[in-house]
Scaffold this motif. Structure first.
Motif, PDB file in Angstrom:
ATOM      1  N   LEU A 127       1.223  -1.536  -0.116  1.00 37.47           N
ATOM      2  CA  LEU A 127       0.146  -0.076   0.505  1.00 37.47           C
ATOM      3  C   LEU A 127       0.993   1.379   0.070  1.00 37.47           C
ATOM      4  N   GLN A 128       2.480   1.087   0.102  1.00 40.15           N
ATOM      5  CA  GLN A 128       3.170   2.650   0.371  1.00 40.15           C
ATOM      6  C   GLN A 128       2.988   3.093  -0.751  1.00 40.15           C
ATOM      7  N   ALA A 129       2.805   2.932  -2.055  1.00 36.78           N
ATOM      8  CA  ALA A 129       2.431   4.207  -2.860  1.00 36.78           C
ATOM      9  C   ALA A 129       1.800   4.817  -2.886  1.00 36.78           C
ATOM     10  N   ILE A 130       0.274   3.876  -2.468  1.00 38.69           N
ATOM     11  CA  ILE A 130      -1.520   4.777  -2.771  1.00 38.69           C
ATOM     12  C   ILE A 130      -0.891   5.330  -1.644  1.00 38.69           C
ATOM     13  N   ILE A 131      -0.668   5.236  -0.512  1.00 39.18           N
ATOM     14  CA  ILE A 131      -0.977   5.747   1.281  1.00 39.18           C
ATOM     15  C   ILE A 131       0.223   7.311   0.941  1.00 39.18           C
ATOM     16  N   LEU A 132       1.598   7.642  -0.538  1.00 38.67           N
ATOM     17  CA  LEU A 132       2.388   8.096  -0.261  1.00 38.67           C
ATOM     18  C   LEU A 132       1.444   9.610  -0.892  1.00 38.67           C
ATOM     19  N   ASN A 133       0.475   8.671  -2.130  1.00 38.75           N
ATOM     20  CA  ASN A 133       0.391   9.566  -3.691  1.00 38.75           C
ATOM     21  C   ASN A 133      -0.502  10.603  -3.352  1.00 38.75           C
ATOM     22  N   THR A 134      -1.434   9.919  -1.704  1.00 40.25           N
ATOM     23  CA  THR A 134      -2.440  10.882  -1.842  1.00 40.25           C
ATOM     24  C   THR A 134      -2.501  11.041  -0.384  1.00 40.25           C
ATOM     25  N   GLY A 135      -2.122  10.628   0.619  1.00 42.35           N
ATOM     26  CA  GLY A 135      -1.658  10.193   1.317  1.00 42.35           C
ATOM     27  C   GLY A 135      -0.951  12.662   2.237  1.00 42.35           C
ATOM     28  N   ILE A 136       0.193  12.934   1.235  1.00 39.89           N
ATOM     29  CA  ILE A 136       0.647  14.257   0.875  1.00 39.89           C
ATOM     30  C   ILE A 136      -0.627  14.883   0.387  1.00 39.89           C
ATOM     31  N   TRP A 137      -1.158  15.393  -0.345  1.00 45.82           N
ATOM     32  CA  TRP A 137      -2.353  16.000  -0.741  1.00 45.82           C
ATOM     33  C   TRP A 137      -3.367  16.153   0.645  1.00 45.82           C
ATOM     34  N   VAL A 138      -3.905  14.438   1.038  1.00 40.32           N
ATOM     35  CA  VAL A 138      -4.823  14.968   2.437  1.00 40.32           C
ATOM     36  C   VAL A 138      -3.603  15.205   3.380  1.00 40.32           C
ATOM     37  N   ILE A 139      -2.726  15.455   3.614  1.00 39.47           N
ATOM     38  CA  ILE A 139      -1.937  16.082   4.568  1.00 39.47           C
ATOM     39  C   ILE A 139      -1.987  17.566   4.690  1.00 39.47           C
ATOM     40  N   LEU A 140      -1.679  18.169   3.430  1.00 44.11           N
ATOM     41  CA  LEU A 140      -1.666  19.609   2.534  1.00 44.11           C
ATOM     42  C   LEU A 140      -3.136  20.609   3.010  1.00 44.11           C
ATOM     43  N   LEU A 141      -3.948  18.928   2.314  1.00 47.10           N
ATOM     44  CA  LEU A 141      -5.382  19.779   2.374  1.00 47.10           C
ATOM     45  C   LEU A 141      -6.043  20.250   3.572  1.00 47.10           C
ATOM     46  N   LEU A 142      -5.473  19.213   5.146  1.00 44.14           N
ATOM     47  CA  LEU A 142      -5.756  19.948   5.666  1.00 44.14           C
ATOM     48  C   LEU A 142      -4.997  20.700   7.026  1.00 44.14           C
ATOM     49  N   LEU A 143      -3.594  20.897   6.243  1.00 46.53           N
ATOM     50  CA  LEU A 143      -2.967  22.092   6.707  1.00 46.53           C
ATOM     51  C   LEU A 143      -3.520  24.070   6.560  1.00 46.53           C
ATOM     52  N   VAL A 144      -4.306  23.592   5.153  1.00 45.82           N
ATOM     53  CA  VAL A 144      -4.739  24.197   4.926  1.00 45.82           C
ATOM     54  C   VAL A 144      -5.602  24.852   5.205  1.00 45.82           C
ATOM     55  N   ILE A 145      -6.665  24.008   5.067  1.00 43.00           N
ATOM     56  CA  ILE A 145      -7.869  24.278   6.033  1.00 43.00           C
ATOM     57  C   ILE A 145      -7.738  24.770   7.207  1.00 43.00           C
ATOM     58  N   GLU A 146      -6.467  24.202   8.238  1.00 44.61           N
ATOM     59  CA  GLU A 146      -6.034  24.032   9.380  1.00 44.61           C
ATOM     60  C   GLU A 146      -5.516  25.647   9.596  1.00 44.61           C
ATOM     61  N   ILE A 147      -4.774  25.798   9.043  1.00 40.93           N
ATOM     62  CA  ILE A 147      -4.227  27.575   9.034  1.00 40.93           C
ATOM     63  C   ILE A 147      -5.338  28.405   8.438  1.00 40.93           C
ATOM     64  N   TYR A 148      -6.827  28.247   7.578  1.00 40.66           N
ATOM     65  CA  TYR A 148      -6.904  29.209   7.947  1.00 40.66           C
ATOM     66  C   TYR A 148      -8.396  29.414   8.842  1.00 40.66           C
ATOM     67  N   LEU A 149      -8.700  28.505   9.013  1.00 41.02           N
ATOM     68  CA  LEU A 149      -9.738  28.255  10.569  1.00 41.02           C
ATOM     69  C   LEU A 149      -9.080  29.310  11.812  1.00 41.02           C
ATOM     70  N   SER A 150      -7.564  28.376  11.911  1.00 39.76           N
ATOM     71  CA  SER A 150      -6.294  29.472  13.097  1.00 39.76           C
ATOM     72  C   SER A 150      -6.609  30.967  12.768  1.00 39.76           C
ATOM     73  N   ALA A 151      -6.175  31.333  11.187  1.00 41.49           N
ATOM     74  CA  ALA A 151      -6.555  32.658  10.683  1.00 41.49           C
ATOM     75  C   ALA A 151      -7.849  33.360  11.101  1.00 41.49           C
ATOM     76  N   ASP A 152      -8.550  32.624  10.718  1.00 42.00           N
ATOM     77  CA  ASP A 152     -10.580  33.538  10.935  1.00 42.00           C
ATOM     78  C   ASP A 152     -10.618  33.446  12.168  1.00 42.00           C
ATOM     79  N   SER A 153     -10.186  32.308  13.677  1.00 41.50           N
ATOM     80  CA  SER A 153     -10.784  32.371  14.399  1.00 41.50           C
ATOM     81  C   SER A 153      -9.490  33.680  15.160  1.00 41.50           C
ATOM     82  N   LEU A 154      -8.430  33.685  15.014  1.00 35.46           N
ATOM     83  CA  LEU A 154      -7.591  34.202  15.466  1.00 35.46           C
ATOM     84  C   LEU A 154      -8.139  36.352  14.882  1.00 35.46           C
ATOM     85  N   ARG A 155      -8.300  36.041  13.045  1.00 32.83           N
ATOM     86  CA  ARG A 155      -9.105  37.888  13.454  1.00 32.83           C
ATOM     87  C   ARG A 155     -10.830  37.518  14.003  1.00 32.83           C
TER      88      ARG A 155
END
Length: 171
Positions: A127-155
């Motif tokens: 499963l390594q290739a599947i996890i690595l090829n999709t995992g990076i995008w899931v992590i990146l998407l969650l990171l972007v969402i979390e940065i947005y939610l954090s900035a919005d909360s601070l605002r």
């Protein structure tokens, strides 16, 4: 020394895991309200330990692969619970309040997913290739969402300081 530290880490991990399981072994708790964001650390700690075992040489080859498989199964159980929780929270609170409300503990999700991703990077599995090829995008998407939610909360929590009220140079 590596083996002693890794085994000590496992001892603390199992003690902590026991407390988590004990907490949810009672009746009357609600998955949508009572399940903590930080419970994903359940598989995150295993990923960290597995990576430490592999990189230190404490475990290699089939032992590392079998340990990765255990981590993967724990990952699947915890994340299935999280998906069910997501659906329940949306039904109970709506989309905005249910999942798009900032909570500092949500950063633990990104960290633990990244640790599983990193551990998977070093362990060859079917499963390594599947996890690595999709995992990076899931992590990146969650990171972007979390940065947005954090900035919005601070605002939204920003309270402007009145000019001159705290000015040390004011006479």
């Amino acid at each position: 020394m590596n083996a002693a530290l890794i085994l000590t880490g496992f001892l603390f991990y199992f003690i902590s895991g026991w407390f988590i399981l004990k907490r949810y072994a009672v009746r009357g708790w609600n998955l949508a309200k009572d399940w903590n964001n930080t419970n994903c650390i359940f598989h995150g700690a295993l990923s960290i330990s597995g990576l430490a075992m592999f990189k230190s040489g404490f475990a290699a080859g089939s032992i590392a692969m079998w340990f990765w498989l255990v981590v993967f199964l724990v990952f699947m159980v915890v994340e299935a619970i999280e998906i069910i929780r997501l659906v329940l929270r949306i039904r109970m609170y709506g989309l905005k309040e249910g999942i798009f409300t900032y909570d500092v503990t949500q950063w633990s999700r990104i960290f633990t997913l990244a640790m599983f991703f990193t551990f998977t990077f070093f362990i060859e599995s079917p499963l390594q290739a599947i996890i690595l090829n999709t995992g990076i995008w899931v992590i990146l998407l969650l990171l972007v969402i979390e940065i947005y939610l954090s900035a919005d909360s601070l605002r939204r929590k920003h309270v402007p300081i009145q000019k001159g009220k705290f000015d040390l140079n004011a006479s």
